[in-house]
Design a protein around this motif. Structure first.
Motif: not given
Length: 609
Positions: A464-475, A414-425, A460-462
């Protein structure tokens, strides 16, 4: 059989000796006895554990390969084992696919890698650079002005002066000791005092083992370069590069091959090469790098020798920067004195590593820093000292018992990861993502990377989408065609809508030199969601705050080097989740890599090629 053995000698054989290869080696050597086959099994296991050779004194007499249905195999005692191997035609000059030398048993490819690196370094150290002492002294004082109130040597200035004297240098130090600041001013010093073969500007390249490490190196050099403007003329300033590349891209990857475009027959066009994060570089890559360098190229290596060694075989930086080697020889101290560097004779050493300069003063972790004290106690193996820090009232270190993970994970979500999804840009989202990361020793288990990533993603992805806004990915696998490499981190974020009212498509965005580069998620190479990372994957990265989550029970994977590496990824705040027994066991465990590289360098003996 000949094809298998030829590939082994040329360096294209697999890391692990399989049954066919073992049979081929036994037939080649003319020894089909069980003890020799066991020796081949042991060297294969040693390579998998990260050693470059089988060091007989460590392995002798051990019982290995035990299981529920087997009592295992006991290896020979040292004297008997040594005598039997010495009777075989497997000395360096015998051109066999394996080599026995100084109680070390190698696959020839690793013996060759090791001797090549040692030989290349010694050739550079054998050349004493002509230095105009008066000019260099004045330039050093301008670039590293003497500070008021300094009680001891300016080790950054010492390192720069020392690197003037030979074509190979190692500058080692922990986080915040100013390695890139030092090397940036060293480059200015070299550019001012050294001429290239073409009488033009020196060709300087910056490199690192991973894309993330290269990006950080470039950013640090650009920052340090900006502070140089008042101290150097514009020509020198412009000659210091602002970009860095990965070692693989520097050498020129050939798809589906261990070889590179640049090698001894097609060397790089470079006068000075700076490589950062050397602790991550394995022995085979280091050997291939030296093959590609022209003889007159200066090589400057940077790194923290206390960090974890490379994932693959070798411990290059630890071999080059051993903790038990004193600083400089008496002769080197005399040479440094001509450059205005006066060292206490007690700092003089045996001369075994005059190429090595140690930076000792951390500007990031001051005396009151709990993170700094914890890191120092951890790497020294002071278990009680680390616990005193964890239990202490430090603003930057918090310790929770292992059963607090669920509560803390909900808090971080709630304090660290959800703010990534809610960022303005997108830029704000990346800034929030870089601020915090969960680090784990292992990928599997309830406290591992996979489990933590799944739990955060589920919250954060209730839908269960394959991709969702603010999802961090690593190659997780290099894709040279797309310019994406193992360890690159991106964010799933909406594209700008083409027309008002449209729902913008989600794209994968990756930071670059000029903003962010988008890519359709369907085109991505192998990747994974990355709220948590293994500590190995974070080498070359830093975060404002870090949560270090230990396994539930003591594990062989947790060592003092791993703990130190994880702790020092945090710039300003560290949270540790784990039990005291797991922590104590980790601090007591040391990563040991068997290698002959350091011995070869310090012995200075002629090598076979």
């Amino acid at each position: 059989m000949s094809a298998v053995l030829n590939s082994l000698r040329e360096g294209e054989a697999p890391e692990v000796i399989d049954q066919a290869l073992a049979d081929a080696v036994c037939e080649w050597i003319g020894c089909r006895e069980d003890w020799f086959r066991h020796t081949l099994m042991a060297v294969s296991e040693a390579l998998q554990e990260g050693h470059t050779c089988l060091h007989l004194p460590y392995w002798a007499g051990q019982t290995r390969w035990q299981s529920d249905i087997s009592s295992g195999i006991q290896l020979l005692e040292l004297a008997d084992w040594r005598e039997r191997l010495q009777a075989l035609a497997i000395r360096p000059d015998d051109n066999a696919p394996v080599v026995f030398e100084q109680d070390r048993f190698y696959l020839r490819r690793y013996w060759r890698f090791e001797t090549e690196v040692a030989s290349s370094i010694r050739k550079r150290l054998a050349v004493t650079e002509n230095v105009d002492a008066s000019s260099a002294r004045a330039t050093l004082e301008r670039l590293f002005p003497s500070g008021e109130g300094r009680s001891g040597p300016d080790w950054q200035k010492v390192a720069a002066a020392n690197a003037l004297l030979q074509r190979f240098s190692v500058i080692a130090g922990g986080p915040g000791t100013g390695k890139t600041h030092t090397v940036t001013r060293l480059l200015a010093l070299l550019i001012e005092t050294t001429a290239s073969d073409s009488s033009g500007t020196l060709r300087v390249h910056l490199a690192a083992p991973t894309g993330k490490a290269a990006q950080r190196l470039a950013q640090s050099v650009v920052k340090a370069r900006s502070g140089l403007a008042p101290d150097v003329d514009d020509q020198v300033h412009q000659a210091i590069p602002q970009e860095a590349t990965t070692l693989h891209r520097l050498l020129g990857v050939i798809p589906n091959s261990h070889r590179f475009r640049h090698n001894e027959d097609n060397p790089l066009n470079v006068d000075i090469l700076v490589v950062d994060e050397i602790s991550m570089v394995d022995l085979p890559l280091m050997a291939r790098l030296f093959r590609a360098l022209p003889p007159k190229c200066r090589v400057i290596l940077l790194g923290d020798a206390d960090q974890l060694p490379s994932v693959a075989a070798g411990s290059v930086l630890a071999d080059l920067a051993p903790r038990d080697v004193a600083v400089y020889s008496s002769e080197r101290c005399r040479q440094l004195a001509t450059l205005g560097i006066d060292l206490d004779p007690a700092d003089g050493g045996s001369g075994g590593a005059d190429y090595l300069s140690l930076l000792r003063e951390s500007r990031r972790f001051e005396g009151s820093s709990g993170i700094g004290q914890l890191a120092a106690a951890a790497i020294s193996g002071d278990g009680e000292g680390t616990l005193n820090v964890l239990r202490g009232a430090y603003d930057d270190v918090v310790w929770h018992a292992g059963d607090a993970l669920s509560e803390q994970l909900a808090f971080w979500t709630e304090q660290q990861f959800r703010p990534v999804t809610e960022a303005g840009n997108l830029e704000e989202a990346f800034e929030r993502l870089r601020a915090f990361r969960v680090l784990c020793p292992a990928r599997i288990g309830p406290n591992g990377v996979h489990a933590i990533n799944e739990r955060v993603t589920a919250a954060l992805n209730r839908e269960r989408q394959r991709f969702f806004r603010g999802q961090p990915i690593m190659i997780t696998r290099n894709h040279y065609g797309l310019g994406l490499y193992n360890g690159d981190i991106g964010l799933i974020w909406p594209d700008e809508p083409e027309r008002k009212g449209e729902t913008p498509p989600l794209l994968a965005w990756f930071p670059g030199e000029e903003g962010f580069t988008p890519m359709a998620p369907g085109r991505l190479p192998d990747h994974e969601t990355v709220y948590a990372m293994t500590i190995h994957k974070t080498q070359g990265s830093e975060f404002d705050a870090v949560a270090l989550v230990l396994p539930e029970r003591p594990s062989a994977i947790v060592s003092r080097e791993l703990i130190y590496t994880g702790v020092t990824r945090a710039r300003s705040r560290l949270t540790v989740i784990g039990s005291e027994p797991v922590w104590r066991a980790g601090i007591s465990r040391v990563v040991e890599r068997h290698s002959g590289l350091g011995v070869r360098l310090r012995a200075g003996k002629a090598e076979h090629s």
